[in-house]
Motif scaffolding. Structure first.
Motif, PDB file in Angstrom:
ATOM      1  N   GLN A  37      -3.818  -5.278   8.002  1.00 54.17           N
ATOM      2  CA  GLN A  37      -2.426  -4.859   7.899  1.00 54.17           C
ATOM      3  C   GLN A  37      -1.476  -5.762   8.667  1.00 54.17           C
ATOM      4  OE1 GLN A  37      -2.685  -0.762   9.013  1.00 54.17           O
ATOM      5  NE2 GLN A  37      -3.739  -0.217   7.121  1.00 54.17           N
ATOM      6  N   THR A  38      -1.985  -6.573   9.594  1.00 53.84           N
ATOM      7  CA  THR A  38      -1.118  -7.532  10.269  1.00 53.84           C
ATOM      8  C   THR A  38      -0.751  -8.684   9.339  1.00 53.84           C
ATOM      9  OG1 THR A  38      -2.989  -8.764  11.187  1.00 53.84           O
ATOM     10  CG2 THR A  38      -2.017  -7.047  12.575  1.00 53.84           C
ATOM     11  N   LEU A  39      -1.547  -8.911   8.319  1.00 57.77           N
ATOM     12  CA  LEU A  39      -1.284  -9.963   7.342  1.00 57.77           C
ATOM     13  C   LEU A  39      -0.735  -9.405   6.037  1.00 57.77           C
ATOM     14  CD1 LEU A  39      -1.524 -12.956   6.525  1.00 57.77           C
ATOM     15  CD2 LEU A  39      -3.876 -12.474   5.832  1.00 57.77           C
ATOM     16  N   MET A  40      -1.255  -8.253   5.616  1.00 60.42           N
ATOM     17  CA  MET A  40      -0.862  -7.668   4.330  1.00 60.42           C
ATOM     18  C   MET A  40      -1.052  -6.158   4.372  1.00 60.42           C
ATOM     19  SD  MET A  40      -4.210  -8.728   2.081  1.00 60.42           S
ATOM     20  CE  MET A  40      -4.505 -10.345   2.780  1.00 60.42           C
ATOM     21  N   ALA A  41      -0.193  -5.432   3.663  1.00 61.09           N
ATOM     22  CA  ALA A  41      -0.317  -3.976   3.612  1.00 61.09           C
ATOM     23  C   ALA A  41       0.332  -3.454   2.332  1.00 61.09           C
ATOM     24  CB  ALA A  41       0.336  -3.335   4.829  1.00 61.09           C
ATOM     25  N   VAL A  42      -0.107  -2.272   1.916  1.00 57.09           N
ATOM     26  CA  VAL A  42       0.430  -1.609   0.731  1.00 57.09           C
ATOM     27  C   VAL A  42       1.180  -0.364   1.194  1.00 57.09           C
ATOM     28  CG1 VAL A  42      -0.171  -0.436  -1.436  1.00 57.09           C
ATOM     29  CG2 VAL A  42      -1.435  -2.476  -0.726  1.00 57.09           C
ATOM     30  N   TYR A  43       2.326  -0.107   0.555  1.00 54.96           N
ATOM     31  CA  TYR A  43       3.172   1.036   0.898  1.00 54.96           C
ATOM     32  C   TYR A  43       3.635   1.723  -0.383  1.00 54.96           C
ATOM     33  CZ  TYR A  43       3.772  -1.656   5.230  1.00 54.96           C
ATOM     34  OH  TYR A  43       3.564  -2.373   6.376  1.00 54.96           O
ATOM     35  N   ARG A  44       3.967   3.010  -0.280  1.00 58.56           N
ATOM     36  CA  ARG A  44       4.642   3.722  -1.371  1.00 58.56           C
ATOM     37  C   ARG A  44       6.118   3.350  -1.292  1.00 58.56           C
ATOM     38  NH1 ARG A  44       3.232   8.868  -3.562  1.00 58.56           N
ATOM     39  NH2 ARG A  44       0.987   9.096  -3.506  1.00 58.56           N
ATOM     40  N   MET A  45       6.728   3.110  -2.437  1.00 56.32           N
ATOM     41  CA  MET A  45       8.161   2.807  -2.473  1.00 56.32           C
ATOM     42  C   MET A  45       8.930   4.117  -2.356  1.00 56.32           C
ATOM     43  SD  MET A  45      10.474   0.418  -2.744  1.00 56.32           S
ATOM     44  CE  MET A  45       9.798  -1.012  -3.568  1.00 56.32           C
ATOM     45  N   PRO A  46       9.840   4.210  -1.381  1.00 58.90           N
ATOM     46  CA  PRO A  46      10.643   5.436  -1.261  1.00 58.90           C
ATOM     47  C   PRO A  46      11.726   5.484  -2.339  1.00 58.90           C
ATOM     48  CG  PRO A  46      11.355   3.840   0.362  1.00 58.90           C
ATOM     49  CD  PRO A  46      10.157   3.241  -0.337  1.00 58.90           C
ATOM     50  N   ALA A  47      12.241   6.678  -2.611  1.00 62.57           N
ATOM     51  CA  ALA A  47      13.317   6.828  -3.596  1.00 62.57           C
ATOM     52  C   ALA A  47      14.532   5.994  -3.184  1.00 62.57           C
ATOM     53  CB  ALA A  47      13.689   8.300  -3.735  1.00 62.57           C
ATOM     54  N   ASP A  74      -7.350   4.914   0.055  1.00 64.70           N
ATOM     55  CA  ASP A  74      -8.123   6.126   0.347  1.00 64.70           C
ATOM     56  C   ASP A  74      -7.806   7.221  -0.670  1.00 64.70           C
ATOM     57  OD1 ASP A  74      -9.256   4.877   2.488  1.00 64.70           O
ATOM     58  OD2 ASP A  74      -8.138   5.983   4.015  1.00 64.70           O
ATOM     59  N   THR A  75      -6.545   7.308  -1.071  1.00 62.86           N
ATOM     60  CA  THR A  75      -6.096   8.241  -2.092  1.00 62.86           C
ATOM     61  C   THR A  75      -5.659   7.411  -3.288  1.00 62.86           C
ATOM     62  OG1 THR A  75      -5.269   9.713  -0.362  1.00 62.86           O
ATOM     63  CG2 THR A  75      -4.461  10.102  -2.591  1.00 62.86           C
ATOM     64  N   ALA A  76      -6.092   7.773  -4.471  1.00 61.82           N
ATOM     65  CA  ALA A  76      -5.807   6.977  -5.673  1.00 61.82           C
ATOM     66  C   ALA A  76      -4.309   6.741  -5.852  1.00 61.82           C
ATOM     67  CB  ALA A  76      -6.372   7.673  -6.901  1.00 61.82           C
ATOM     68  N   PHE A  77      -3.974   5.584  -6.395  1.00 63.25           N
ATOM     69  CA  PHE A  77      -2.588   5.297  -6.740  1.00 63.25           C
ATOM     70  C   PHE A  77      -2.113   6.319  -7.774  1.00 63.25           C
ATOM     71  CE2 PHE A  77      -3.880   0.766  -5.761  1.00 63.25           C
ATOM     72  CZ  PHE A  77      -3.118   0.651  -4.607  1.00 63.25           C
ATOM     73  N   SER A  78      -0.910   6.841  -7.597  1.00 65.42           N
ATOM     74  CA  SER A  78      -0.324   7.777  -8.560  1.00 65.42           C
ATOM     75  C   SER A  78       0.276   6.993  -9.721  1.00 65.42           C
ATOM     76  CB  SER A  78       0.781   8.605  -7.903  1.00 65.42           C
ATOM     77  OG  SER A  78       0.263   9.348  -6.836  1.00 65.42           O
ATOM     78  N   THR A  79       0.131   7.526 -10.921  1.00 66.25           N
ATOM     79  CA  THR A  79       0.580   6.783 -12.096  1.00 66.25           C
ATOM     80  C   THR A  79       2.098   6.644 -12.187  1.00 66.25           C
ATOM     81  OG1 THR A  79       0.472   8.791 -13.416  1.00 66.25           O
ATOM     82  CG2 THR A  79      -1.433   7.327 -13.498  1.00 66.25           C
ATOM     83  N   GLN A  80       2.858   7.582 -11.677  1.00 66.36           N
ATOM     84  CA  GLN A  80       4.320   7.497 -11.766  1.00 66.36           C
ATOM     85  C   GLN A  80       4.964   6.959 -10.484  1.00 66.36           C
ATOM     86  OE1 GLN A  80       5.865   7.911 -14.655  1.00 66.36           O
ATOM     87  NE2 GLN A  80       3.812   8.241 -15.461  1.00 66.36           N
ATOM     88  N   GLN A  81       4.169   6.605  -9.506  1.00 61.68           N
ATOM     89  CA  GLN A  81       4.676   6.140  -8.213  1.00 61.68           C
ATOM     90  C   GLN A  81       4.771   4.612  -8.197  1.00 61.68           C
ATOM     91  OE1 GLN A  81       5.666   7.843  -5.276  1.00 61.68           O
ATOM     92  NE2 GLN A  81       6.239   5.795  -4.646  1.00 61.68           N
ATOM     93  N   THR A  82       5.862   4.109  -7.633  1.00 62.10           N
ATOM     94  CA  THR A  82       6.004   2.674  -7.418  1.00 62.10           C
ATOM     95  C   THR A  82       5.530   2.361  -6.001  1.00 62.10           C
ATOM     96  OG1 THR A  82       7.891   2.599  -8.917  1.00 62.10           O
ATOM     97  CG2 THR A  82       7.643   0.752  -7.397  1.00 62.10           C
ATOM     98  N   TYR A  83       4.859   1.238  -5.855  1.00 65.82           N
ATOM     99  CA  TYR A  83       4.334   0.787  -4.564  1.00 65.82           C
ATOM    100  C   TYR A  83       4.832  -0.623  -4.315  1.00 65.82           C
ATOM    101  CZ  TYR A  83       1.009   4.621  -5.136  1.00 65.82           C
ATOM    102  OH  TYR A  83       0.445   5.856  -5.306  1.00 65.82           O
ATOM    103  N   PHE A  84       4.683  -1.065  -3.075  1.00 65.57           N
ATOM    104  CA  PHE A  84       4.939  -2.474  -2.806  1.00 65.57           C
ATOM    105  C   PHE A  84       3.878  -3.008  -1.854  1.00 65.57           C
ATOM    106  CE2 PHE A  84       7.521  -0.270   0.329  1.00 65.57           C
ATOM    107  CZ  PHE A  84       7.482  -1.047   1.481  1.00 65.57           C
ATOM    108  N   PHE A  85       3.549  -4.249  -2.095  1.00 65.85           N
ATOM    109  CA  PHE A  85       2.581  -4.978  -1.285  1.00 65.85           C
ATOM    110  C   PHE A  85       3.378  -5.952  -0.435  1.00 65.85           C
ATOM    111  CE2 PHE A  85       0.167  -8.982  -0.922  1.00 65.85           C
ATOM    112  CZ  PHE A  85      -0.888  -8.526  -0.159  1.00 65.85           C
ATOM    113  N   ARG A  86       3.241  -5.850   0.879  1.00 66.38           N
ATOM    114  CA  ARG A  86       3.971  -6.726   1.797  1.00 66.38           C
ATOM    115  C   ARG A  86       2.980  -7.663   2.469  1.00 66.38           C
ATOM    116  NH1 ARG A  86       8.304  -4.171   5.681  1.00 66.38           N
ATOM    117  NH2 ARG A  86       9.427  -4.357   3.708  1.00 66.38           N
ATOM    118  N   TYR A  87       3.282  -8.948   2.398  1.00 69.01           N
ATOM    119  CA  TYR A  87       2.466  -9.908   3.130  1.00 69.01           C
ATOM    120  C   TYR A  87       3.357 -10.744   4.033  1.00 69.01           C
ATOM    121  CZ  TYR A  87       3.720 -13.500  -0.341  1.00 69.01           C
ATOM    122  OH  TYR A  87       4.393 -14.372  -1.150  1.00 69.01           O
ATOM    123  N   TYR A  88       2.803 -11.077   5.177  1.00 69.45           N
ATOM    124  CA  TYR A  88       3.541 -11.799   6.213  1.00 69.45           C
ATOM    125  C   TYR A  88       3.153 -13.267   6.200  1.00 69.45           C
ATOM    126  CZ  TYR A  88       4.751  -7.209   7.928  1.00 69.45           C
ATOM    127  OH  TYR A  88       5.239  -5.936   8.025  1.00 69.45           O
TER     128      TYR A  88
END
Length: 118
Positions: A37-47, A74-88
């Motif tokens: 996570q210090t190099l890359m991480a996945v997040y849920r996109m907020p509204a 750990d929890t499956a990606f939701s089909t209607q949810q947008t996510y973002f991958f952040r890399y440093y």
């Protein structure tokens, strides 16, 4: 450095390519998610996307196969949810020309967000 992401395993995981193999191999020796996570991480996109810097990290497991990183949440990606991958990019901002081009202050972490949806 050209980082790309793509869903794999029927959208159950995220494939990440483009990082320097030496860096990936060095981090892969540390099994803790914190190192990744210090190099890359996945997040849920907020509204309200202006709040994206306040989102908690999507927990999951990082594995390496042939210099490709696979993130499985750990929890499956939701089909209607947008996510973002952040890399440093820890090398960016080291030169004066980098600071001028990016309009940032010295010591600021440089990152890129890649948005994806299942």
């Amino acid at each position: 450095m050209m980082i790309t992401i793509s869903p794999v395993n029927n959208g159950k995981a995220l494939q990440i390519t483009g990082f320097d193999p030496a860096i990936i191999n060095d981090i892969s020796r540390d099994s803790s998610a914190t190192a990744w996570q210090t190099l890359m991480a996945v997040y849920r996109m907020p509204a309200d996307t202006t709040l994206r810097n306040l989102q908690p990290v999507q927990p999951g497991r990082y594995t390496v196969k042939d210099n490709v990183v696979i993130f499985t949440p750990d929890t499956a990606f939701s089909t209607q949810q947008t996510y973002f991958f952040r890399y440093y990019d820890f090398e960016a901002g080291g030169k004066l020309t980098d600071l001028i081009k990016s309009h940032t202050k010295p010591g600021t972490l440089h990152y890129t967000d890649l948005i994806f949806k299942q």
